[in-house]
Design a protein around this motif. Sequence first.
Motif, PDB file in Angstrom:
ATOM      1  N   MET A 137      48.594  14.889 -14.150  1.00  0.00           N
ATOM      2  CA  MET A 137      47.923  13.596 -14.008  1.00  0.00           C
ATOM      3  C   MET A 137      47.148  13.570 -12.692  1.00  0.00           C
ATOM      4  SD  MET A 137      48.192  10.330 -15.496  1.00  0.00           S
ATOM      5  CE  MET A 137      47.583   8.718 -15.083  1.00  0.00           C
ATOM      6  N   PHE A 150      45.165  10.866 -10.413  1.00  0.00           N
ATOM      7  CA  PHE A 150      45.053   9.416 -10.292  1.00  0.00           C
ATOM      8  C   PHE A 150      43.743   9.006  -9.613  1.00  0.00           C
ATOM      9  CE2 PHE A 150      49.538  10.412 -10.421  1.00  0.00           C
ATOM     10  CZ  PHE A 150      50.075   9.425 -11.238  1.00  0.00           C
ATOM     11  N   ASN A 157      46.939   9.505  -4.838  1.00  0.00           N
ATOM     12  CA  ASN A 157      48.401   9.461  -4.725  1.00  0.00           C
ATOM     13  C   ASN A 157      48.994  10.777  -4.236  1.00  0.00           C
ATOM     14  OD1 ASN A 157      48.119   6.910  -5.679  1.00  0.00           O
ATOM     15  ND2 ASN A 157      49.010   7.280  -7.682  1.00  0.00           N
ATOM     16  N   LEU A 158      48.293  11.432  -3.300  1.00  0.00           N
ATOM     17  CA  LEU A 158      48.907  12.607  -2.673  1.00  0.00           C
ATOM     18  C   LEU A 158      50.076  12.123  -1.825  1.00  0.00           C
ATOM     19  CD1 LEU A 158      45.869  14.742  -1.436  1.00  0.00           C
ATOM     20  CD2 LEU A 158      47.250  15.066  -3.484  1.00  0.00           C
ATOM     21  N   TRP A 159      51.071  12.967  -1.662  1.00  0.00           N
ATOM     22  CA  TRP A 159      52.218  12.598  -0.830  1.00  0.00           C
ATOM     23  C   TRP A 159      51.854  12.863   0.623  1.00  0.00           C
ATOM     24  CZ3 TRP A 159      54.068  15.921  -5.167  1.00  0.00           C
ATOM     25  CH2 TRP A 159      54.342  15.129  -6.291  1.00  0.00           C
ATOM     26  N   PRO A 160      51.771  11.805   1.430  1.00  0.00           N
ATOM     27  CA  PRO A 160      51.185  11.942   2.768  1.00  0.00           C
ATOM     28  C   PRO A 160      52.041  12.712   3.763  1.00  0.00           C
ATOM     29  CG  PRO A 160      52.021   9.721   2.449  1.00  0.00           C
ATOM     30  CD  PRO A 160      52.165  10.426   1.133  1.00  0.00           C
ATOM     31  N   MET A 169      53.322  15.561   3.216  1.00  0.00           N
ATOM     32  CA  MET A 169      53.224  16.994   2.926  1.00  0.00           C
ATOM     33  C   MET A 169      51.787  17.449   3.126  1.00  0.00           C
ATOM     34  SD  MET A 169      55.261  17.096  -0.650  1.00  0.00           S
ATOM     35  CE  MET A 169      56.744  16.117  -0.863  1.00  0.00           C
ATOM     36  N   GLU A 206      55.089  21.375  -4.408  1.00  0.00           N
ATOM     37  CA  GLU A 206      56.285  20.524  -4.436  1.00  0.00           C
ATOM     38  C   GLU A 206      56.969  20.481  -5.815  1.00  0.00           C
ATOM     39  OE1 GLU A 206      57.873  19.243  -2.064  1.00  0.00           O
ATOM     40  OE2 GLU A 206      59.206  17.829  -3.071  1.00  0.00           O
ATOM     41  N   SER A 207      56.209  20.125  -6.804  1.00  0.00           N
ATOM     42  CA  SER A 207      56.819  19.949  -8.115  1.00  0.00           C
ATOM     43  C   SER A 207      57.185  21.280  -8.781  1.00  0.00           C
ATOM     44  CB  SER A 207      55.894  19.123  -9.004  1.00  0.00           C
ATOM     45  OG  SER A 207      56.577  18.748 -10.151  1.00  0.00           O
ATOM     46  N   PRO A 254      47.035  15.078   4.141  1.00  0.00           N
ATOM     47  CA  PRO A 254      46.044  14.247   3.439  1.00  0.00           C
ATOM     48  C   PRO A 254      45.282  13.291   4.354  1.00  0.00           C
ATOM     49  CG  PRO A 254      48.048  14.367   2.151  1.00  0.00           C
ATOM     50  CD  PRO A 254      48.335  15.078   3.439  1.00  0.00           C
ATOM     51  N   ALA A 277      44.543  16.967  -5.372  1.00  0.00           N
ATOM     52  CA  ALA A 277      45.299  16.337  -6.467  1.00  0.00           C
ATOM     53  C   ALA A 277      45.109  17.123  -7.772  1.00  0.00           C
ATOM     54  CB  ALA A 277      44.856  14.889  -6.637  1.00  0.00           C
ATOM     55  N   ARG A 311      47.158  20.198  -7.471  1.00  0.00           N
ATOM     56  CA  ARG A 311      48.571  19.829  -7.637  1.00  0.00           C
ATOM     57  C   ARG A 311      48.927  19.700  -9.116  1.00  0.00           C
ATOM     58  NH1 ARG A 311      50.895  14.066  -5.455  1.00  0.00           N
ATOM     59  NH2 ARG A 311      49.272  13.265  -6.838  1.00  0.00           N
ATOM     60  N   ALA A 312      48.016  19.084  -9.871  1.00  0.00           N
ATOM     61  CA  ALA A 312      48.277  18.916 -11.309  1.00  0.00           C
ATOM     62  C   ALA A 312      48.244  20.273 -12.020  1.00  0.00           C
ATOM     63  CB  ALA A 312      47.255  17.958 -11.908  1.00  0.00           C
ATOM     64  N   MET A 372      51.325  22.788 -12.078  1.00  0.00           N
ATOM     65  CA  MET A 372      52.426  22.596 -13.031  1.00  0.00           C
ATOM     66  C   MET A 372      52.207  23.409 -14.313  1.00  0.00           C
ATOM     67  SD  MET A 372      54.162  20.027 -11.597  1.00  0.00           S
ATOM     68  CE  MET A 372      54.995  19.184 -12.909  1.00  0.00           C
TER      69      MET A 372
END
Lengths: 260, 222
Positions: free
Chosen positions: A100, A102, A106-109, A111, A119-120, A153, A165, A168-169, A172
């Motif tokens: 996903m 966004f 919605n990055l995790w700030p 990291m 991460e995931s 970020p 982002a 990151r997607a 996965m």
Amino acid sequence: MPENGRGTPTVELRGVSKSFGQHEVLSSIDLSVMSGETVCVLGPSGSGKTTLLRCINWLETPDTGAIFLRGTRIGMRTTPGGTAPMNDGDLAAIRTRIGMVFQHFNLWPHMTALGNVIESPIHVQRRPREEVMREAEHLLEKVGLADKRNVYPAYLSGGQMQRVAIARALAMRPDVLLFDEATSALDPELVGEVLAVMKDLANDGMTMIVVTHEMQFAREAASHIVFLDKGRIVEVSTADEIFTNPKTERTRQFLERYNR
Amino acid sequence: MTLRFEIVLKEWPQFAIGLGNTVWLCGVSMLLSLVLGALFLAPLTAHSRNVRRVAQTFVDAGRCVPFLLLTYFVYFALPAVGIILDKWTAALATLVLYNTAYMAEILRAGWVSLPPGQIQAGRAFGFRGFRLLRRIILPQVLIAVGPVIGNQLIQLIKDSAFLSIITIPELTYAANSVQSYYFVPFESFIAATLLYWMLCSGIEWVVRRSERWASFVRRSHA
């Protein structure tokens, strides 16, 4: 879009409806997205585009209907008496197969860019760290941000954040990527760099469902375009058809604003 | 009037032990109350209004009781209902109880200030339950409320002076012992004041550093 005997769709929605209170946001949506397709979802604001995407990864729970990922029902499981909600573990597992992106990144700030990407795969998918690191470096390179791997970020531009982002997607290894107005929050001069990455992904055969207002992108990259209005699918066509010869008056009215 | 600071210097082991006890009591109770406060996050942010109400009542009650009264209660009143704690356990229990209420409220405030998109992104990427809390939510909450937690730690250190009332040999108790033995109140209390100041200044320094982090995270959320 329709199956036409081409095997199991990557994503399939059957009769999906969703209301918030009295307001029906999605009404009996049927949609099939085959592997390698890029489906762009167009429509005016409030037509249900974002809710449609959020239902696919169960961030919103549909009121009726069923959604399948490569034949596996999302969010519900079969029981002797019918169906019941999936347990948290199974839902989390199926979500790892749906990438996903966004609107607001919605990055995790807390990291770095690389941290966000790995991460995931490391902590949810439990894949070997070295393999994930190698892949993450490659993905950051692919989105043109290899030199930003250790940057947080807060120090990235909007376009760079959105490209992280996307990486990151992709990390996965998802069956499908969902883009929720990925360029809407960007300054106009930063939109191009994100769209370029999305176009590359489409050319590489990534299965994507893209909610967008970028008509040029839809025209160039979409295998099919879904036009949504007031929670209903008004038209599904190829990009050429919908832009040159829309089947419905409502679609024509909507696209006219962009063709001017 | 002659000031006799050499007595304070001669009795430095007492001050050192007192300071050491203050540091470990406050440090351990801070960590424990942070963990307990984090556990309170679930009921404080639960969907059920009744669960939220019960948790909030506990937190509010904890924050409304004066520390000294709570110390008296734990050490002197609980034995009346059969709960007898030695003075160290009572001291630690009082600090943890008192501080947990504040930690829970601080963490809750940090949680609600977290943009919902952060948690949604966590869920969308397969995080759930404790892993979602540990990897995605808590680090951001702790960074955001770090300065407040630092200030609370300073408050806790100051409150811990009340523990001298149940003869815990912390810093204030040590200073009082020295002054009453040698009758050097000015020198002894000045020494204790300086040690509290140094300890709290050290925490202040860390707080200022963490404030830079907090603004950094807030900027990313903007």
